[in-house]
Design an enzyme around this catalytic site. Structure first.
Site, PDB file in Angstrom:
ATOM      1  N   GLU A  57       1.050  -1.530  -0.077  1.00  0.00           N
ATOM      2  CA  GLU A  57       0.361   0.256   0.177  1.00  0.00           C
ATOM      3  C   GLU A  57       0.840   1.103   0.023  1.00  0.00           C
ATOM      4  O   GLU A  57       0.821   2.165  -1.033  1.00  0.00           O
ATOM      5  CB  GLU A  57      -1.063   0.373   1.160  1.00  0.00           C
ATOM      6  CG  GLU A  57      -2.345  -1.013   1.682  1.00  0.00           C
ATOM      7  CD  GLU A  57      -0.980  -1.817   2.672  1.00  0.00           C
ATOM      8  OE1 GLU A  57      -1.930  -3.048   2.552  1.00  0.00           O
ATOM      9  OE2 GLU A  57      -0.019  -2.168   1.852  1.00  0.00           O
ATOM     10  N   CYS A  80      -2.601  -3.429   7.645  1.00  0.00           N
ATOM     11  CA  CYS A  80      -1.932  -3.210   8.975  1.00  0.00           C
ATOM     12  C   CYS A  80      -2.644  -2.265  10.200  1.00  0.00           C
ATOM     13  O   CYS A  80      -2.415  -0.854   9.038  1.00  0.00           O
ATOM     14  CB  CYS A  80      -0.421  -3.760   8.804  1.00  0.00           C
ATOM     15  SG  CYS A  80       0.641  -2.238   8.405  1.00  0.00           S
ATOM     16  N   TRP A 175      18.213 -38.668 -16.967  1.00  0.00           N
ATOM     17  CA  TRP A 175      16.868 -37.522 -16.058  1.00  0.00           C
ATOM     18  C   TRP A 175      15.244 -38.489 -16.899  1.00  0.00           C
ATOM     19  O   TRP A 175      15.832 -38.871 -18.419  1.00  0.00           O
ATOM     20  CB  TRP A 175      17.380 -36.722 -17.117  1.00  0.00           C
ATOM     21  CG  TRP A 175      18.448 -35.913 -16.603  1.00  0.00           C
ATOM     22  CD1 TRP A 175      19.263 -35.528 -17.493  1.00  0.00           C
ATOM     23  CD2 TRP A 175      18.706 -34.737 -15.155  1.00  0.00           C
ATOM     24  NE1 TRP A 175      20.577 -34.613 -16.229  1.00  0.00           N
ATOM     25  CE2 TRP A 175      19.545 -34.332 -15.268  1.00  0.00           C
ATOM     26  CE3 TRP A 175      17.755 -34.766 -14.535  1.00  0.00           C
ATOM     27  CZ2 TRP A 175      20.441 -33.630 -14.314  1.00  0.00           C
ATOM     28  CZ3 TRP A 175      17.650 -33.769 -13.025  1.00  0.00           C
ATOM     29  CH2 TRP A 175      19.306 -33.352 -13.136  1.00  0.00           C
ATOM     30  N   ARG A 189      11.483 -23.235  -7.911  1.00  0.00           N
ATOM     31  CA  ARG A 189      12.593 -23.007  -6.560  1.00  0.00           C
ATOM     32  C   ARG A 189      12.882 -21.923  -5.563  1.00  0.00           C
ATOM     33  O   ARG A 189      12.768 -21.431  -4.925  1.00  0.00           O
ATOM     34  CB  ARG A 189      14.073 -24.119  -6.861  1.00  0.00           C
ATOM     35  CG  ARG A 189      13.932 -25.679  -7.011  1.00  0.00           C
ATOM     36  CD  ARG A 189      15.535 -25.847  -6.583  1.00  0.00           C
ATOM     37  NE  ARG A 189      15.417 -27.571  -7.216  1.00  0.00           N
ATOM     38  CZ  ARG A 189      16.503 -27.955  -7.452  1.00  0.00           C
ATOM     39  NH1 ARG A 189      17.509 -27.046  -8.064  1.00  0.00           N
ATOM     40  NH2 ARG A 189      16.479 -30.091  -7.446  1.00  0.00           N
TER      41      ARG A 189
END
Length: 326
Positions: A57, A80, A175, A189
């Site tokens: 904000e 908040c 793989w 990740r």
């Protein structure tokens, strides 16, 4: 650029997309997005900055300046209500800016706010509307789960063959999936606070557990191993899945396996999202993606997971399943 005619839910969804830019850099604060609209035109936008401040904000209000007067503010999390040593509360900043209306997607479960932010704004004569939308809830999942359950949001990642194997019978796994799928894993990740593997995977492969995408190496998450054995000084160790409650600074935990670790998180009902990379191969006699689970009856398993995303990554298929909201 004018975007007049878009509904409130659309603006909140756009704010949620902005919030994604803050993850995971905003920790320990939530990743929040904010858009300020006046006469159908965006006059300010922001997301939580690195380290948690400034809040979304504050960034959006700074950009909007005097144009915030009489505008509508769309924010993914209730502003908040508490002042900190780092600055005034977002509720106070908004009261000073005098928008006509504020639309909030999620009420802040933090005891320092939890409705108090919205109430302060209403008392100042600002209209406050609460409009929950799935996009905003998903963008705040780590924070909300940390506040309500005292643990991080857990994503369980599995790369497997069509018949559910993660490796050959001798353990060979490199793989199964192709380059596009592996790059996508690294992007996942990069938005996690920490990444976890089991002790068996750690001992067998010594995985780097980092982000290997150009320009994103600094986004490598903290490394955690589920083991009772020794680990290097820069790797954290936990003995059981339930110990993730002690990872106070972690909102998003990315679990990469192996099969025993996956089963343990599922058995403890600690997975919030399952991400599957399915390669178009059949292994047959191989290692299963998840070790045996003691499921009492099939009826209890239905309705627990909902498809959240599906896409093609080269020759591999990516599917994400989110825990059904109750």
């Amino acid at each position: 650029m004018s975007l007049a005619g878009r509904g409130d839910s659309d603006w909140l969804a756009a704010a949620a997309r902005l919030a994604a830019r803050a993850r995971p850099l905003s920790r320990p604060n939530p990743a929040v997005g904010c858009i300020i609209v006046r006469h159908g035109i965006v006059v300010g936008r922001g997301w939580t900055q690195s380290g948690g401040r400034p809040h979304a904000e504050a960034v959006a209000l700074d950009q909007a300046g005097e144009k915030a007067l009489g505008a509508t503010v769309y924010v993914t999390l209730e502003p908040c209500a508490h002042r900190s040593e780092r600055g005034p509360s977002c509720a106070d900043l908004l009261i000073e800016a005098k928008p006509a209306r504020i639309v909030i997607a999620e009420i802040d479960p933090d005891s320092r706010t939890d409705g108090a932010g919205g109430e302060r704004l209403r008392k100042a004569g600002i209209r406050v509307d609460h409009l929950p939308i799935p996009e905003a809830h998903a963008s705040l999942a780590g924070f909300l789960i940390r506040q309500r359950l005292g643990r991080p949001h857990v994503t369980l990642k599995l790369a497997m063959s069509l018949d559910g194997c993660i490796a050959l019978a001798d353990g060979t796994s490199q793989w199964i999936t192709g380059e596009e799928a592996r790059a996508h894993v690294h992007s996942r990740r990069a938005i996690a606070d920490a990444i976890l593997v089991g002790g068996g995977t750690w001992r067998a492969d010594r995985p780097r557990l980092d982000v290997r995408l150009p320009g994103l190496g600094h986004r490598s998450p903290h490394r955690i191993v589920l083991t009772r054995g020794d680990v290097p000084p820069d790797v954290r160790r936990i003995a059981a899945p339930a110990d993730i409650a002690g990872l106070d600074s972690v909102q998003y935990l990315y679990v990469e396996g192996g099969a025993r670790t996956a089963a343990s998180f599922l058995a403890e009902d600690l997975a919030d999202r399952i991400e599957i990379y399915r390669a178009p191969i059949v292994i047959g006699d191989g290692l299963r993606a998840v070790e045996a689970l003691a499921v009492a009856d099939l009826a209890s398993t239905h309705g627990r997971w909902q498809l959240a995303e599906r896409r093609q990554l080269g020759s591999d298929c990516f599917e994400a399943y989110a825990r059904a909201r109750t």
